[in-house]
Design a protein around this motif. Structure first.
Motif, PDB file in Angstrom:
ATOM      1  N   LEU A  13       5.548   6.511   8.805  1.00 42.22           N
ATOM      2  CA  LEU A  13       5.711   7.075   7.460  1.00 42.22           C
ATOM      3  C   LEU A  13       6.039   5.966   6.359  1.00 42.22           C
ATOM      4  O   LEU A  13       5.602   6.103   5.301  1.00 42.22           O
ATOM      5  CB  LEU A  13       6.775   8.017   7.772  1.00 42.22           C
ATOM      6  CG  LEU A  13       6.578   9.030   8.437  1.00 42.22           C
ATOM      7  CD1 LEU A  13       8.015   9.886   8.575  1.00 42.22           C
ATOM      8  CD2 LEU A  13       5.263   9.928   8.142  1.00 42.22           C
ATOM      9  N   ARG A  14       6.694   4.931   6.743  1.00 41.10           N
ATOM     10  CA  ARG A  14       7.011   3.887   5.648  1.00 41.10           C
ATOM     11  C   ARG A  14       5.902   3.156   5.097  1.00 41.10           C
ATOM     12  O   ARG A  14       5.556   2.704   4.147  1.00 41.10           O
ATOM     13  CB  ARG A  14       7.692   2.860   6.277  1.00 41.10           C
ATOM     14  CG  ARG A  14       8.262   1.902   5.262  1.00 41.10           C
ATOM     15  CD  ARG A  14       9.258   0.756   6.024  1.00 41.10           C
ATOM     16  NE  ARG A  14       9.809  -0.027   5.076  1.00 41.10           N
ATOM     17  CZ  ARG A  14      10.752  -1.002   5.363  1.00 41.10           C
ATOM     18  NH1 ARG A  14      11.272  -0.889   6.651  1.00 41.10           N
ATOM     19  NH2 ARG A  14      11.032  -1.914   4.449  1.00 41.10           N
ATOM     20  N   ILE A  15       4.561   3.315   6.116  1.00 40.88           N
ATOM     21  CA  ILE A  15       3.362   2.620   5.575  1.00 40.88           C
ATOM     22  C   ILE A  15       2.711   3.344   4.417  1.00 40.88           C
ATOM     23  O   ILE A  15       2.382   2.834   3.436  1.00 40.88           O
ATOM     24  CB  ILE A  15       2.393   2.350   6.865  1.00 40.88           C
ATOM     25  CG1 ILE A  15       2.736   1.361   7.946  1.00 40.88           C
ATOM     26  CG2 ILE A  15       0.782   2.180   6.426  1.00 40.88           C
ATOM     27  CD1 ILE A  15       1.904   1.282   9.094  1.00 40.88           C
ATOM     28  N   HIS A  16       2.729   4.684   4.762  1.00 41.28           N
ATOM     29  CA  HIS A  16       2.223   5.653   3.533  1.00 41.28           C
ATOM     30  C   HIS A  16       3.096   5.353   2.292  1.00 41.28           C
ATOM     31  O   HIS A  16       2.295   5.602   1.284  1.00 41.28           O
ATOM     32  CB  HIS A  16       2.354   6.924   4.283  1.00 41.28           C
ATOM     33  CG  HIS A  16       1.389   7.217   5.290  1.00 41.28           C
ATOM     34  ND1 HIS A  16       0.180   6.944   5.356  1.00 41.28           N
ATOM     35  CD2 HIS A  16       1.727   7.529   6.321  1.00 41.28           C
ATOM     36  CE1 HIS A  16      -0.442   7.205   6.416  1.00 41.28           C
ATOM     37  NE2 HIS A  16       0.529   7.481   7.243  1.00 41.28           N
ATOM     38  N   VAL A  17       4.159   5.208   2.483  1.00 38.94           N
ATOM     39  CA  VAL A  17       5.317   5.035   1.236  1.00 38.94           C
ATOM     40  C   VAL A  17       4.785   3.912   0.530  1.00 38.94           C
ATOM     41  O   VAL A  17       4.580   3.890  -0.570  1.00 38.94           O
ATOM     42  CB  VAL A  17       6.628   5.139   1.574  1.00 38.94           C
ATOM     43  CG1 VAL A  17       7.562   4.811   0.511  1.00 38.94           C
ATOM     44  CG2 VAL A  17       7.062   6.551   2.103  1.00 38.94           C
ATOM     45  N   GLU A  18       4.749   2.898   1.274  1.00 44.49           N
ATOM     46  CA  GLU A  18       4.413   1.518   0.592  1.00 44.49           C
ATOM     47  C   GLU A  18       3.084   1.363  -0.096  1.00 44.49           C
ATOM     48  O   GLU A  18       2.690   0.850  -1.098  1.00 44.49           O
ATOM     49  CB  GLU A  18       4.254   0.458   1.646  1.00 44.49           C
ATOM     50  CG  GLU A  18       5.511   0.017   2.135  1.00 44.49           C
ATOM     51  CD  GLU A  18       6.696  -0.358   1.211  1.00 44.49           C
ATOM     52  OE1 GLU A  18       6.126  -1.157   0.176  1.00 44.49           O
ATOM     53  OE2 GLU A  18       7.849  -0.333   1.309  1.00 44.49           O
ATOM     54  N   ARG A  19       1.791   2.274   0.598  1.00 43.98           N
ATOM     55  CA  ARG A  19       0.619   2.534   0.063  1.00 43.98           C
ATOM     56  C   ARG A  19       0.642   3.134  -1.082  1.00 43.98           C
ATOM     57  O   ARG A  19       0.133   2.853  -2.270  1.00 43.98           O
ATOM     58  CB  ARG A  19      -0.249   3.023   0.856  1.00 43.98           C
ATOM     59  CG  ARG A  19      -0.560   2.295   2.305  1.00 43.98           C
ATOM     60  CD  ARG A  19      -1.526   2.945   3.294  1.00 43.98           C
ATOM     61  NE  ARG A  19      -2.016   2.140   4.189  1.00 43.98           N
ATOM     62  CZ  ARG A  19      -2.623   2.697   5.338  1.00 43.98           C
ATOM     63  NH1 ARG A  19      -2.923   3.987   5.424  1.00 43.98           N
ATOM     64  NH2 ARG A  19      -2.850   1.947   6.213  1.00 43.98           N
ATOM     65  N   SER A  20       1.769   4.277  -1.417  1.00 48.59           N
ATOM     66  CA  SER A  20       1.674   4.955  -2.579  1.00 48.59           C
ATOM     67  C   SER A  20       2.239   4.212  -3.767  1.00 48.59           C
ATOM     68  O   SER A  20       1.913   4.438  -4.536  1.00 48.59           O
ATOM     69  CB  SER A  20       2.663   6.267  -1.990  1.00 48.59           C
ATOM     70  OG  SER A  20       2.776   6.939  -3.249  1.00 48.59           O
ATOM     71  N   ILE A  21       3.344   3.315  -3.361  1.00 50.21           N
ATOM     72  CA  ILE A  21       3.853   2.633  -4.367  1.00 50.21           C
ATOM     73  C   ILE A  21       3.022   1.397  -4.784  1.00 50.21           C
ATOM     74  O   ILE A  21       2.760   1.282  -6.155  1.00 50.21           O
ATOM     75  CB  ILE A  21       5.330   1.849  -3.533  1.00 50.21           C
ATOM     76  CG1 ILE A  21       6.173   2.713  -3.346  1.00 50.21           C
ATOM     77  CG2 ILE A  21       5.400   0.617  -4.579  1.00 50.21           C
ATOM     78  CD1 ILE A  21       7.378   2.129  -2.730  1.00 50.21           C
ATOM     79  N   GLY A  22       1.939   1.077  -4.037  1.00 43.22           N
ATOM     80  CA  GLY A  22       0.855   0.200  -4.262  1.00 43.22           C
ATOM     81  C   GLY A  22       0.035   0.768  -5.363  1.00 43.22           C
ATOM     82  O   GLY A  22      -0.370   0.264  -6.358  1.00 43.22           O
ATOM     83  N   ARG A  23      -0.158   1.921  -5.247  1.00 51.82           N
ATOM     84  CA  ARG A  23      -1.234   2.601  -6.157  1.00 51.82           C
ATOM     85  C   ARG A  23      -0.532   2.760  -7.490  1.00 51.82           C
ATOM     86  O   ARG A  23      -1.081   2.526  -8.471  1.00 51.82           O
ATOM     87  CB  ARG A  23      -1.389   4.156  -5.509  1.00 51.82           C
ATOM     88  CG  ARG A  23      -2.253   4.056  -4.666  1.00 51.82           C
ATOM     89  CD  ARG A  23      -2.869   5.895  -4.056  1.00 51.82           C
ATOM     90  NE  ARG A  23      -3.833   5.608  -3.122  1.00 51.82           N
ATOM     91  CZ  ARG A  23      -4.394   6.762  -2.460  1.00 51.82           C
ATOM     92  NH1 ARG A  23      -3.798   7.888  -3.052  1.00 51.82           N
ATOM     93  NH2 ARG A  23      -5.238   6.764  -1.778  1.00 51.82           N
TER      94      ARG A  23
END
Length: 70
Positions: A13-23
């Motif tokens: 789940l943390r990977i998805h959060v980091e990707r969202s922040i990157g966007r």
């Protein structure tokens, strides 16, 4: 052993959060110096950038179910 599965679920789940922040960071309007006169608007500008990222392709494949982490 249960802790290992819980940790793996959190990491996924943390990977998805980091990707969202990157966007959100891809909006270059948030880079550099922001004039003090724009201070009352900065929260709204950030919100709009977040909303616009929701219009992008999904981060998570809707066919797969995320691991229940609680």
């Amino acid at each position: 052993m249960d802790d290992v599965f819980k940790t793996q679920g959190i990491a996924q789940l943390r990977i998805h959060v980091e990707r969202s922040i990157g966007r959100v960071k891809n909006f270059h309007i948030l880079e550099g110096v922001i004039p003090i006169t724009k201070l009352p608007l900065i929260s709204k500008i950030f919100q709009v950038c977040c909303w616009l990222t929701n219009l992008d392709l999904p981060l998570v494949d809707g066919k797969k179910e995320l691991t229940n982490v609680s």
